[in-house]
Design an enzyme around this catalytic site. Structure first.
Site, mmCIF file in Angstrom:
data_model
loop_
_atom_site.group_PDB
_atom_site.id
_atom_site.type_symbol
_atom_site.label_atom_id
_atom_site.label_comp_id
_atom_site.label_asym_id
_atom_site.label_seq_id
_atom_site.Cartn_x
_atom_site.Cartn_y
_atom_site.Cartn_z
ATOM 1 N N SER A 210 15.958 -19.201 44.986
ATOM 2 C CA SER A 210 15.029 -19.437 44.475
ATOM 3 C C SER A 210 14.782 -20.793 44.508
ATOM 4 C CB SER A 210 14.289 -18.200 44.061
ATOM 5 O OG SER A 210 12.804 -19.021 43.719
ATOM 6 N N TYR B 101 14.077 -12.674 36.051
ATOM 7 C CA TYR B 101 14.601 -13.106 37.158
ATOM 8 C C TYR B 101 15.058 -15.109 37.830
ATOM 9 C CZ TYR B 101 12.399 -14.221 42.412
ATOM 10 O OH TYR B 101 13.280 -14.853 43.312
#
Length: 712
Positions: A589, A602
């Site tokens: 990501s 995250y």
């Protein structure tokens, strides 16, 4: 269990696949029935019925025909035609475009210009000058048989029972004993124009005969009507089955060898999965192959018997068989209880011997104008107590090769039951295997897709990015293992990709070492190995630091950081044993680089994954395994994570309605474009499709341009 029972058991999967497809094909043809010539409609219906039952013929084996009249497209006058299944088609799924239509007067006129058996291959090109109208399939080598036999309807089939008689040492006498004068023996001759002449002569000399047994090959039947022809075909097949069962001895393969009994199912499949990477490596020495595993009772029984080494060494006989299985299999000569390392070492020794023997076989029979040797690796590997591994350029080819070897086992059983198995001479096998007409078929095949022969396992593939990746990899030729914690979603995606010849679903929680190991075992049993792994499974917990619990942190890291590590470790084990290199791709990501708000669990996990890419690229490069990552951002539409609550939380952080979140992300990018799951899938293909073959340790942003996440 009777011989018939074993044959039926062996072909259950083939029956289900072919019959179901044939039924759908028949329905489609019925829907278009008004457009079909009545003779063609009748021929297709007969073909589907015959092809749906593997006792009648093997997959893509044999051909059917019908004669009738139709208007000449130029003069409008009625002309006699023969419609015959074209080259390479399958009876059970035959469609109108799979037929070749030829002018009967022209086809029969070729008898006057036939140059003789030494030049009969030239006749295939001559068939093109007999074609009627546009379209249709290329005429097969068996076209002469159908056109020259003086009957309105002809079936040429490859039933196990018929080939058993055709491959028995005293097949001619057994045919006479079984059928009397109703069915006539035709000695072995390679398929072609001369065989058509031979069968036509036999029919003229035996006006009461309903068909013939072709030595080393199969059967041919004929009739004045389609119903009579089908009835005669089934009469020959079922009479031969009954003859073999009633006259045959009970244990034609001999007694069970002590220590070679089948392992219990769970142990057997675990052993098969453990052996699969090493066996696939051997079968892929010349070029990568996809595998298929079969542990049907008929295979296990054959491998447990004392006679299997002798019979396997004799090889298959029917041309359809050895074209797909090679002239003989590689057979492990150790009992199933042998240590795994010993079995792998012995397989390597046998493989070296197999390659040397195959090269010698080629050298013995090759002529100056023979096609070059296509490869010396086995297509069939037999492991007593465990089962059969078959290989091909794709899953269907590998599966069908295994089905053909089951046909060969049934043929051997029938022949040994009433006589002794006596296949055609090795020189004749070579003439078929390296026939210029077969070579021409191979040249007509379309080039392979970029990911052909590659086996991919994608985690989190039940939705969103994972689903899009699975679709893209399958579209580019890969076999795909669809792994997801949601078994129903995984099954749905596997069906979307085309079912078990293209994709299989596995339910896996990536936090569980046991479930990951089980998922890879399923991949090995389904396709023979694993070449490409995409670590995509994930969740997202979006909270400020003070609201993030230890449980939140642990769950986030367990699924993505720990899960990716466990999946990559299992992938590396398989890939290093295969020795074929491989690809591991992490769907990381932009958050692994960019420090966004309220995102500690995250973002930290994504940074962990990003560094795993670098570490594994450095460690696994010596094995030819490339490890790369992709950094998406703002993939909202179709995303499982965003639809599961992450979207609402991120929308709240940025102060926009949740349904506008994708647009919001797009507007903050340099390109002002929304990122979709398909864009991430495109990047996975770019990394694995061959053009970036020298790239490892790379992270590719797929975020439409987020300057703060630029890699530097």
């Amino acid at each position: 269990m009777t011989n018939d029972d074993k044959a039926n058991t062996a072909n259950t999967a083939n029956t289900a696949n072919t019959a179901n497809t044939a039924h759908k094909t028949h329905e489609a043809n019925e829907a278009a029935g008004a457009e079909l010539h009545p003779v063609v409609a009748e021929l297709l219906a007969r073909s589907h019925r015959l092809g749906a039952d593997p006792r009648n013929t093997n997959y893509a084996g044999g051909n059917t025909s019908a004669k009738g009249t139709a208007p000449d497209p130029v003069t409008g006058e009625e002309v006699e035609l023969v419609w015959v299944k074209g080259s390479g088609g399958d009876l059970g799924t035959l469609r109108p475009e799979g037929l070749a239509a030829l002018r009967l007067d022209r086809l029969r006129a070729l008898r006057e210009t036939y140059p003789g058996v030494e030049r009969e291959d030239e006749m295939v090109a001559a068939f093109d000058y007999c074609l009627h109208g546009k379209g249709g399939a290329a005429p097969s080598i068996d076209t002469a048989m159908h056109g020259l036999v003086n009957a309105a309807h002809v079936d040429h089939l490859h039933p196990d029972s018929g080939i058993a008689l055709a491959c028995a040492a005293d097949g001619e006498a057994l045919t006479k004993e079984c059928f009397g004068n109703r069915v006539v023996w035709v000695p072995w001759r390679r398929p072609g124009f001369q065989l058509g002449l031979d069968i036509a002569a036999v029919q003229r000399a035996n006006p009461d005969a309903i068909g013939c047994v072709l030595g080393g090959h199969g059967i041919t039947a004929w009739g004045a009507t389609s119903e009579e022809c089908e009835r005669n075909s089934l009469d020959i097949i079922r009479t031969a089955e009954a003859f073999l069962a009633e006259r045959g001895r009970p244990e034609p393969f001999g007694p069970v060898r002590e220590g070679f009994e089948p392992l219990p199912e769970e142990e057997r499949r675990a052993r098969a999965a453990a052996l699969a990477p090493a066996i696939r490596a051997l079968a892929s020495a010349d070029r990568p192959q996809v595998g298929h595993f079969n542990d049907a009772e008929v295979v296990l029984d054959f491998l447990s018997r004392a006679g299997h080494p002798r019979l396997a060494a004799l090889g298959t006989s029917c041309p359809d068989h050895f074209l797909r299985t090679k002239v003989r299999p590689l057979v492990l000569d150790l009992p199933p209880a042998a240590p795994l390392e010993e079995a792998v070492a012995r397989l390597k020794e046998l493989h070296a011997e197999y390659r040397a023997e195959y090269a010698a076989y080629y050298a013995r029979h090759a002529a100056p104008d023979s096609p070059p040797m296509r490869g010396a690796d086995p297509a069939i590997v037999l492991v007593p107590g465990v089962g059969m591994f078959s290989f091909g350029k794709d899953k269907q080819t590998a599966r069908v090769a295994g089905e053909f070897y089951v046909n060969a086992i049934n043929v051997m059983r029938g022949a040994e039951a009433v006589s002794s198995y006596s296949p055609i001479e090795e020189s004749e096998k070579f003439r078929i295997e390296y026939w210029e007409l077969e070579e021409a078929k191979l040249r007509r095949m379309p080039p392979p897709k970029p990911l052909a022969t590659r086996i991919a396992l994608v985690t989190g593939a039940g939705s969103g990015i994972g689903r899009a990746v699975a679709h893209r990899l399958a579209a580019e030729g890969a076999c795909v293992v669809v792994a997801d914690v949601n078994a129903e979603a995984a099954g749905q995606v596997a069906e979307e990709l085309g079912g078990p010849d293209r994709a299989v679903p596995v339910a896996v929680d990536v936090t569980s070492e046991e479930q990951i190991a089980a998922a890879f075992r399923e991949a090995l049993l389904a396709f023979g190995g694993v070449d490409l792994v995409v670590n995509n499974a994930g969740i997202s917990i979006s909270k400020p630091l003070l609201e993030t619990t230890a449980r939140d942190w642990d769950l986030q890291h367990a699924i993505m950081a720990r899960g990716s590590f466990l999946v990559s470790r299992e992938a590396a084990r398989v890939m290093t044993e295969q020795g074929l290199g491989g690809d591991i791709v992490y769907i990381s990501s932009k958050n692994g680089v960019f420090a966004g708000p309220n995102n500690i669990a995250y973002g930290a996990t994504k940074a962990d994954q990003a560094h795993q890419v670098r570490l594994l690229a450095a460690e696994l490069g010596e094995h030819g395994i490339r490890v790369n990552g992709i950094n998406p951002d703002g993939v909202v539409r179709g995303s499982g994570i965003f639809s599961g609550g992450w979207g609402a939380k991120r929308a709240a952080v940025y102060g926009v309605p949740e349904e506008k979140l994708g647009e919001y992300y797009a507007q903050r990018t340099l390109l002002k474009r929304e990122v979709l799951p398909e864009h991430v899938a495109n990047a996975v293909f770019a990394l694995t499709g061959g053009d970036l073959s020298h790239t490892t340790g790379l992270h590719i942003p797929v975020d439409a341009g987020v300057a703060a996440a630029f890699l530097r």
